[in-house]
Design a protein around this motif. Structure first.
Motif, mmCIF file in Angstrom:
data_model
loop_
_atom_site.group_PDB
_atom_site.id
_atom_site.type_symbol
_atom_site.label_atom_id
_atom_site.label_comp_id
_atom_site.label_asym_id
_atom_site.label_seq_id
_atom_site.Cartn_x
_atom_site.Cartn_y
_atom_site.Cartn_z
ATOM 1 N N SER A 253 -1.865 4.718 -1.682
ATOM 2 C CA SER A 253 -2.315 3.403 -1.269
ATOM 3 C C SER A 253 -1.415 2.315 -1.817
ATOM 4 N N GLU A 254 -1.066 2.428 -3.115
ATOM 5 C CA GLU A 254 -0.182 1.430 -3.708
ATOM 6 C C GLU A 254 1.149 1.390 -2.975
ATOM 7 N N SER A 255 1.682 2.557 -2.625
ATOM 8 C CA SER A 255 2.964 2.622 -1.929
ATOM 9 C C SER A 255 2.885 1.955 -0.566
ATOM 10 N N LEU A 256 1.805 2.250 0.174
ATOM 11 C CA LEU A 256 1.667 1.667 1.514
ATOM 12 C C LEU A 256 1.448 0.158 1.447
ATOM 13 N N LEU A 257 0.612 -0.278 0.506
ATOM 14 C CA LEU A 257 0.387 -1.710 0.360
ATOM 15 C C LEU A 257 1.674 -2.431 0.004
ATOM 16 N N GLU A 258 2.448 -1.827 -0.896
ATOM 17 C CA GLU A 258 3.717 -2.438 -1.282
ATOM 18 C C GLU A 258 4.663 -2.507 -0.095
ATOM 19 N N GLN A 259 4.659 -1.481 0.761
ATOM 20 C CA GLN A 259 5.503 -1.510 1.957
ATOM 21 C C GLN A 259 5.124 -2.677 2.860
ATOM 22 N N GLU A 260 3.820 -2.854 3.091
ATOM 23 C CA GLU A 260 3.396 -3.964 3.949
ATOM 24 C C GLU A 260 3.771 -5.301 3.333
ATOM 25 N N ARG A 261 3.554 -5.441 2.025
ATOM 26 C CA ARG A 261 3.905 -6.707 1.382
ATOM 27 C C ARG A 261 5.402 -6.968 1.451
ATOM 28 N N LEU A 262 6.186 -5.900 1.346
ATOM 29 C CA LEU A 262 7.638 -6.064 1.299
ATOM 30 C C LEU A 262 8.214 -6.383 2.662
ATOM 31 N N TYR A 263 7.676 -5.768 3.712
ATOM 32 C CA TYR A 263 8.325 -5.844 5.012
ATOM 33 C C TYR A 263 7.573 -6.677 6.060
ATOM 34 N N SER A 264 6.318 -7.023 5.839
ATOM 35 C CA SER A 264 5.600 -7.797 6.849
ATOM 36 C C SER A 264 6.005 -9.266 6.769
ATOM 37 N N SER A 265 5.677 -9.997 7.818
ATOM 38 C CA SER A 265 6.150 -11.373 7.974
ATOM 39 C C SER A 265 5.555 -12.331 6.969
ATOM 40 N N GLY A 266 4.358 -12.039 6.473
ATOM 41 C CA GLY A 266 3.706 -12.954 5.546
ATOM 42 C C GLY A 266 2.805 -13.973 6.210
ATOM 43 N N VAL A 267 2.595 -13.887 7.538
ATOM 44 C CA VAL A 267 1.792 -14.892 8.234
ATOM 45 C C VAL A 267 0.312 -14.526 8.266
ATOM 46 N N TYR A 268 -0.048 -13.356 7.742
ATOM 47 C CA TYR A 268 -1.454 -12.951 7.736
ATOM 48 C C TYR A 268 -2.019 -13.047 6.328
ATOM 49 N N ASN A 269 -3.224 -13.605 6.241
ATOM 50 C CA ASN A 269 -3.959 -13.611 4.976
ATOM 51 C C ASN A 269 -4.787 -12.328 4.948
ATOM 52 N N LYS A 270 -4.244 -11.279 4.379
ATOM 53 C CA LYS A 270 -4.829 -9.948 4.500
ATOM 54 C C LYS A 270 -6.060 -9.785 3.615
ATOM 55 N N ARG A 271 -7.049 -9.083 4.139
ATOM 56 C CA ARG A 271 -8.210 -8.709 3.343
ATOM 57 C C ARG A 271 -7.817 -7.557 2.417
ATOM 58 N N PRO A 272 -8.407 -7.487 1.245
ATOM 59 C CA PRO A 272 -7.997 -6.472 0.262
ATOM 60 C C PRO A 272 -8.627 -5.115 0.538
ATOM 61 N N VAL A 273 -8.377 -4.560 1.712
ATOM 62 C CA VAL A 273 -8.902 -3.246 2.056
ATOM 63 C C VAL A 273 -7.900 -2.582 2.985
ATOM 64 N N GLU A 274 -7.670 -1.284 2.771
ATOM 65 C CA GLU A 274 -6.686 -0.550 3.555
ATOM 66 C C GLU A 274 -7.421 0.465 4.428
ATOM 67 N N ILE A 275 -7.615 0.112 5.701
ATOM 68 C CA ILE A 275 -8.398 0.932 6.620
ATOM 69 C C ILE A 275 -7.504 2.011 7.228
ATOM 70 N N VAL A 276 -7.998 3.256 7.197
ATOM 71 C CA VAL A 276 -7.202 4.363 7.720
ATOM 72 C C VAL A 276 -7.908 5.167 8.802
ATOM 73 N N ARG A 277 -9.229 4.952 8.992
ATOM 74 C CA ARG A 277 -9.950 5.759 9.966
ATOM 75 C C ARG A 277 -11.184 5.008 10.434
ATOM 76 N N GLY A 278 -11.604 5.276 11.668
ATOM 77 C CA GLY A 278 -12.808 4.663 12.189
ATOM 78 C C GLY A 278 -13.557 5.604 13.116
ATOM 79 N N GLU A 279 -14.862 5.418 13.187
ATOM 80 C CA GLU A 279 -15.699 6.180 14.112
ATOM 81 C C GLU A 279 -16.916 5.341 14.445
ATOM 82 N N GLY A 280 -17.079 5.018 15.728
ATOM 83 C CA GLY A 280 -18.201 4.185 16.123
ATOM 84 C C GLY A 280 -18.096 2.812 15.500
ATOM 85 N N ALA A 281 -19.118 2.421 14.740
ATOM 86 C CA ALA A 281 -19.119 1.118 14.069
ATOM 87 C C ALA A 281 -18.768 1.234 12.590
#
Length: 799
Positions: free
Chosen positions: A11-39
């Motif tokens: 998780s730390e690695s993936l979060l660091e990747q997003e922080r390093l390479y994303s544009s910075g225009v999103y105020n991200k919520r502190p949660v890393e979603i990886v899967r969903g089903e229904g609601a």
């Protein structure tokens, strides 16, 4: 490595990747979603959330639909892309299906990729069909971020950075027919409206207003554009919100829920638009619009909406939710409104802390402006799931709305380490407020790079405690103790803490006199102690030296962005770094750091061949690093952890594609004072060249250690001994912001704060409240001593 620690590292690695390479225009919520089903949604650590955001209204049919996956797989094998310059069978079926669902007169369609594109196209078509430039939109309306759609959007913070925008677009009051009638003139091409304003606060259009609006547009020859990007596809209890009003617009925009989560926008074109004869080949287009892959998903989505009666379900559950929300007796609630499963709860205060409190309880919701909580769940949500989300919302609003209770969480007599006497009157009331400050800080998630919600809350809250606040250009919180003008120019006491935490949601609770939660130790506990001590001095007044408390951003990241932003701004008289040392100890130094990334790529060979594989080369490089450290420690007396050169293999991975094989590794060094990072880098580059391995370096910080003979250390010793505490001194093997500012600000610098550093980043992170209160008392004595000192003129000028 345990499964949990492995997930956390990933998780730390993936979060660091997003922080390093994303544009910075999103105020991200502190949660890393990886899967969903229904609601339901799950994060990387397996925690489950009830989704009341639905991807900002996209996931109407829910997450993880096997039907959508099957439709995509089948279509992807047949044909993915096919421009509208030729015919396509899947597109044709979708167009026919849309015609069956639209109000009378809307039988032609332009397919694009998003809601903003749909609005953009509708504005163009309206101007083209009428030959007029004017567009009238409404206050609080939101229509997208592209230039035309942004020009029709009302929110100034979205618009002003990009001015000047598209001309001839005006805004009038929503649900105000007289204002609209005055605004329409002979240059007006169209009126653009949402029947429920989603982003603008969940305001529902009045039926009389809508009826008269349609009549007025017909009489004046003005086109009516209805933006159903968020309200369409069953969201409001009908397939289209237009159906609630019996409305037949000239242009209708759909997107979000139309394709089961894939990007698609639709513009439905009415008879007056088509009859203009001006929509000719070449007047508009979209490369990806109407591609067969997304059309297949849209057809399956429409089948699901119809087959499962999702519009009717939204109507029933929405009415149930409105009744429950309307029955809540909280003084925080100003109004409840909505239509179907598009619901808004308007508060008398800002909603961000309550959204974070919901997130802590496993409910993901949205704002709709600064003071409206928006609930926008998938239409497949079960009544039990919806009720649980409503229970959580009711809990935080009713609890916070009780007289004398804090706005989001409460600190009760039972939870206070000193019992009920400690929160009633005099200094005890002060202690209760200080524990409340800590509790609320820990309750607001603030991953590294996502500190703004906490910073904003602190900037609004701390003036109640007598501190002046601001946010600087990188998002640091700056809190100062007011002082007389003649004092303001003196070198300040700087208390540099940090707001960010590592990932991992820990429920915020107080049990047996201990506060549990992510950041309780590292390092919201120390920062809260800094702020509480500064607030005590603010009440007292009469200081001879400024006090500045900084809540820095990104201390947990290799960037140390917050500390780097202030290192040249201040020249402190003395500095405290907010890190856990235990309330009875002072930290004098931290080791340095160096991150090493290596990569080797080689042509594939047979596994039975004699040549060293890429993975073996990477492993051999690590072994050389490890042996070098052992030898260095023998030669330099590195027997203690602080004096030792310590490399750690953080990751090693390999792979191949049949032509080439590769391996990557990351090594993290902890550097002692005696080790030159420059010489170590040169050595590593030489070994890498010999191994045909490419290396790069990042996160470099030099080790730093302050002496024990400074006035700051003496102030701590005197303060602790006055409280009959024997002071202890530490040096640490990690790094902190001391490594950034120490070489510039030293030597009057130490790290201090309550908490056991061994609990950093662990699932059991907690802080004893008795220790927290003791640290505040010690800090109050230290700051009082130093803030009353006035150095010689030359010393203040030099610093």
């Amino acid at each position: 490595m345990s499964a949990l620690s492995g997930l956390t590292a990933l998780s730390e690695s993936l979060l660091e990747q997003e922080r390093l390479y994303s544009s910075g225009v999103y105020n991200k919520r502190p949660v890393e979603i990886v899967r969903g089903e229904g609601a339901l949604l799950w994060d990387v650590q397996g925690r489950c959330y009830i989704d009341c955001a639905a991807g900002h209204g996209v996931a109407n049919i829910g997450h993880g639909r096997a039907e959508i996956a099957a439709a995509l797989a089948a279509q992807a094998q047949r044909l993915i892309t096919c421009p509208e310059s030729v015919y396509n069978d899947v597109r044709a079926r979708l167009l026919e299906r849309l015609a069956q669902l639209m109000p009378s007169g809307l039988q032609r369609f332009f397919l694009c990729n998003s809601g903003a594109e749909a609005v953009e196209g509708a504005i163009k078509f309206a101007r083209l069909a009428t030959g007029r430039p004017g567009i009238i939109a409404t206050l609080r309306g939101f229509h997208g971020r592209t230039f035309g759609a942004l020009s029709a959007t009302w929110e100034r913070s979205y618009r002003e950075p990009f001015a000047p925008l598209v001309p001839e677009i005006r805004h009038v009051r929503y649900n105000d027919l007289a204002a609209l009638e005055r605004a329409i003139d002979d240059q007006t091409a169209a009126v653009l409206i949402e029947l429920v304003q989603g982003e603008g606060g969940v305001h529902v259009a009045d039926p009389v207003y809508v009826r008269e609006l349609a009549r007025l547009c017909q009489e004046r020859g003005v086109l009516l554009i209805v933006d159903e990007v968020q309200t369409g596809c069953g969201r409001t209890g009908r397939f289209l919100a237009c159906e609630h009003y019996g409305l037949q617009p000239d242009l209708l925009c759909l997107a979000k829920g139309i394709a089961g989560g894939l990007p698609m926008g639709v513009i439905a074109l009415g008879e007056r638009v088509i009859a203009s004869g001006r929509l000719t080949p070449g007047t508009h287009g979209s490369t990806f619009g109407g591609n067969p892959l997304v059309c297949a998903a849209a057809l399956e989505t429409l089948d699901i909406i119809e087959r499962e009666g999702l519009a009717e379900r939204a109507a029933r559950l929405g009415q149930h939710a409105l009744q429950r929300l309307s029955a809540l007796q909280s003084p925080l609630i100003r109004e409840v409104r909505g239509l179907g499963l598009l619901l808004g709860v308007e508060l008398r205060t800002r909603v961000q802390p309550y959204l974070e409190a919901l997130l802590e309880r496993g409910v993901l919701a949205l704002p709709a402006g600064p003071n409206v909580i928006r609930l926008l769940p998938p239409l497949v949500i079960s009544e039990e799931q919806l009720d649980h989300a409503l229970d959580c919302l009711a809990e935080i609003l009713l609890q916070a709305g009780q007289p004398g209770q804090p706005a989001v969480t409460e600190v009760t007599a039972e939870s206070h380490p000193a019992g009920s006497e400690a929160i009633s009157g005099g200094a005890s009331a002060e202690q209760g407020a200080e524990i409340e400050l800590l509790y609320r800080m820990v309750s607001i998630p603030s991953l590294s790079g996502q500190e703004r919600p906490l910073a904003t809350w602190l900037a609004e809250y701390l003036p109640r405690l007598g501190l002046r606040t601001s946010l600087d250009e990188v998002g640091n919180l700056i809190a100062t103790v007011p002082v007389d003008p003649e004092v303001a120019g003196r070198a300040p006491l700087v208390l540099l803490g940090h707001m960010d935490t590592v990932p991992g949601a820990i429920p915020v609770t107080i049990r047996e006199g201990k506060l549990y939660g992510r950041g309780a130790v590292d390092a919201k506990g120390p920062l809260a102690a800094f702020l509480a001590a500064a607030a005590r001095l603010a009440k007292r007044g009469g200081l001879q030296r400024p006090i500045v408390v900084i809540g820095a951003v990104e201390e947990e990241a290799a960037t140390s962005r917050g500390a780097r932003a202030v290192v040249d701004r201040y020249r402190p008289y003395a500095c405290l770094i907010g890190e856990p040392s235990g309330s009875r100890a002072v930290t004098l130094g931290y080791k340095g750091r160096l991150l090493v990334d290596g990569r080797v790529v080689r042509p594939c060979g047979h596994s039975a061949g004699p040549r060293q594989t890429a993975a073996e080369a990477a492993a051999a490089f690590w072994e050389r690093v490890r042996l070098h450290a052992e030898e260095w420690n023998r030669e330099h007396g590195g027997s203690s952890p602080f004096a030792a050169l310590q490399p750690v293999l953080r990751s090693i991975e390999s792979g191949q594609d049949g032509l080439h094989e590769w391996a990557t590794l990351r090594i993290g060094y902890r550097l002692p004072l005696a080790c030159s990072a420059r010489e170590l880098r040169a050595e590593l580059e030489r070994w890498a060249a010999e191994a045909e391995l490419a290396v790069s370096f990042s996160g470099e910080e030099a080790a730093f250690q302050a002496p024990r003979t400074t006035r700051l250390v003496r102030a701590f010793v005197q303060a602790m001994r006055a409280m009959e505490i024997q002071p202890a001194f530490k040096v640490k093997t990690g790094t902190s912001d001391m490594n950034v500012v120490g070489p510039v600000w030293g030597p009057e610098i130490v790290a201090y704060g309550p908490g056991d550093a061994r609990l950093d980043h662990t699932p059991e992170e907690h802080l004893a409240l008795e220790e927290y209160m003791e640290a505040i008392a010690i800090l109050e004595r230290v700051l009082t001593s130093l803030a009353q000192e006035v150095a010689g003129r030359g010393e203040d000028e030099e610093r």
